[in-house]
Design a protein around this motif. Structure first.
Motif, mmCIF file in Angstrom:
data_model
loop_
_atom_site.group_PDB
_atom_site.id
_atom_site.type_symbol
_atom_site.label_atom_id
_atom_site.label_comp_id
_atom_site.label_asym_id
_atom_site.label_seq_id
_atom_site.Cartn_x
_atom_site.Cartn_y
_atom_site.Cartn_z
ATOM 1 N N ARG A 140 0.894 -1.263 -0.149
ATOM 2 C CA ARG A 140 0.084 0.180 0.068
ATOM 3 C C ARG A 140 0.906 1.303 0.115
ATOM 4 O O ARG A 140 0.473 2.226 -0.576
ATOM 5 N N ILE A 141 2.114 1.263 0.781
ATOM 6 C CA ILE A 141 2.791 2.461 0.838
ATOM 7 C C ILE A 141 3.423 2.547 -0.553
ATOM 8 O O ILE A 141 3.539 3.712 -1.124
ATOM 9 N N GLN A 142 3.891 1.403 -1.252
ATOM 10 C CA GLN A 142 4.449 1.724 -2.551
ATOM 11 C C GLN A 142 3.312 2.159 -3.480
ATOM 12 O O GLN A 142 3.915 2.830 -4.585
ATOM 13 N N LYS A 143 2.234 1.809 -3.543
ATOM 14 C CA LYS A 143 1.180 2.133 -4.335
ATOM 15 C C LYS A 143 1.110 3.592 -4.285
ATOM 16 O O LYS A 143 0.809 4.693 -5.101
ATOM 17 N N ALA A 144 0.818 4.288 -3.085
ATOM 18 C CA ALA A 144 0.942 5.586 -2.583
ATOM 19 C C ALA A 144 2.321 6.334 -3.365
ATOM 20 O O ALA A 144 1.780 7.742 -3.810
ATOM 21 N N VAL A 145 3.312 5.762 -3.099
ATOM 22 C CA VAL A 145 4.569 6.519 -3.890
ATOM 23 C C VAL A 145 4.507 6.551 -5.207
ATOM 24 O O VAL A 145 4.756 7.676 -5.928
ATOM 25 N N ASP A 146 4.095 5.353 -5.734
ATOM 26 C CA ASP A 146 3.793 5.596 -7.373
ATOM 27 C C ASP A 146 3.074 6.677 -7.909
ATOM 28 O O ASP A 146 3.123 7.003 -8.740
ATOM 29 N N GLU A 147 1.598 6.854 -7.029
ATOM 30 C CA GLU A 147 1.027 7.754 -7.516
ATOM 31 C C GLU A 147 1.318 9.187 -7.236
ATOM 32 O O GLU A 147 1.073 9.918 -8.197
ATOM 33 N N LEU A 148 2.185 9.288 -6.290
ATOM 34 C CA LEU A 148 2.875 10.802 -6.142
ATOM 35 C C LEU A 148 3.956 10.860 -7.287
ATOM 36 O O LEU A 148 4.332 12.068 -7.917
#
Length: 215
Positions: A140-148
């Motif tokens: 979930r953290i990686q997904k949020a970073v990818d969106e950034l």
């Protein structure tokens, strides 16, 4: 601005029946034409200041919006060189408004994402100790970073490095606690085993003390 005040005062004087000199009337007419630009500039500056206050309240995102903030500052500096009579005023006002709105939207989106990531990092501290749980949180953290990354925020690699350190610290802390707990359990188990061995006699020894039956 004074030019807006002038326009309002001329209207008030006319309404009261006073004669206003033609030169002042012309200036007031010019002010009426410039009024929308002035209001737009005032609103852009206010929006920029409010957005900066949001960023200051969340220092962790400051480096991510540094580029966006610099774009607005450069435009403001450019506008200082313009006069009210400049033919560049109209496109400049619109350009500044668009830049400030973009800055505001990107900051609002970032603050939401940053809080989401922060919550996930805190979850690493309290979730059940299992690889499945840790993997789910990290995904979930990686997904949020990818969106950034899709929004082209500045200094993202440096920000991610800082985030990685926080994640590593949480995982290391959980591992340390787990190791200490397991060690304590093993020590306790060993003590119990030794205690039982001291009280339980081997069968070979028990047979030595078996009384003889007399016939």
């Amino acid at each position: 601005p004074d030019i807006i005040t002038l326009s309002k005062e001329v209207r008030n004087l006319k309404w009261l029946g006073f004669r206003v000199p033609l030169t002042i009337v012309n200036k007031a007419h010019q002010a009426d034409q410039l009024y929308p630009f002035a209001i737009s500039l005032i609103e852009s500056v206010r929006t920029y200041e409010r957005t900066c206050e949001k960023v200051e309240e969340r220092p962790s995102v400051l480096m991510l919006v540094a580029g966006l903030k610099r774009d607005v500052q450069n435009l403001i500096q450019e506008g200082v060189q313009l006069g009210w009579e400049s033919y560049k005023l109209d496109p400049y006002v619109q350009k500044l408004a668009d830049c400030v709105v973009n800055f505001q939207e990107k900051v609002d989106e970032l603050l939401i994402s940053d809080e989401t990531i922060a919550q996930e990092v805190r979850t690493l501290e309290t979730c059940q100790f299992s690889s499945v749980n840790f993997r789910a949180v990290l995904q979930r953290i990686q997904k949020a970073v990818d969106e950034l990354n899709l929004h082209s925020y500045s200094n993202l690699p440096q920000w991610v490095n800082s985030l990685d350190q926080k994640v590593e610290e949480q995982l290391a802390s959980r591992l340390q606690v787990a190791l200490e707990t397991w060690t304590a359990c093993l020590v306790s188990y060993g003590k119990r085993e030794r205690s039982h061995s001291a009280f339980d006699e081997p069968d070979s020894q028990k047979s030595m003390y078996k009384p003889e039956l007399k016939s």
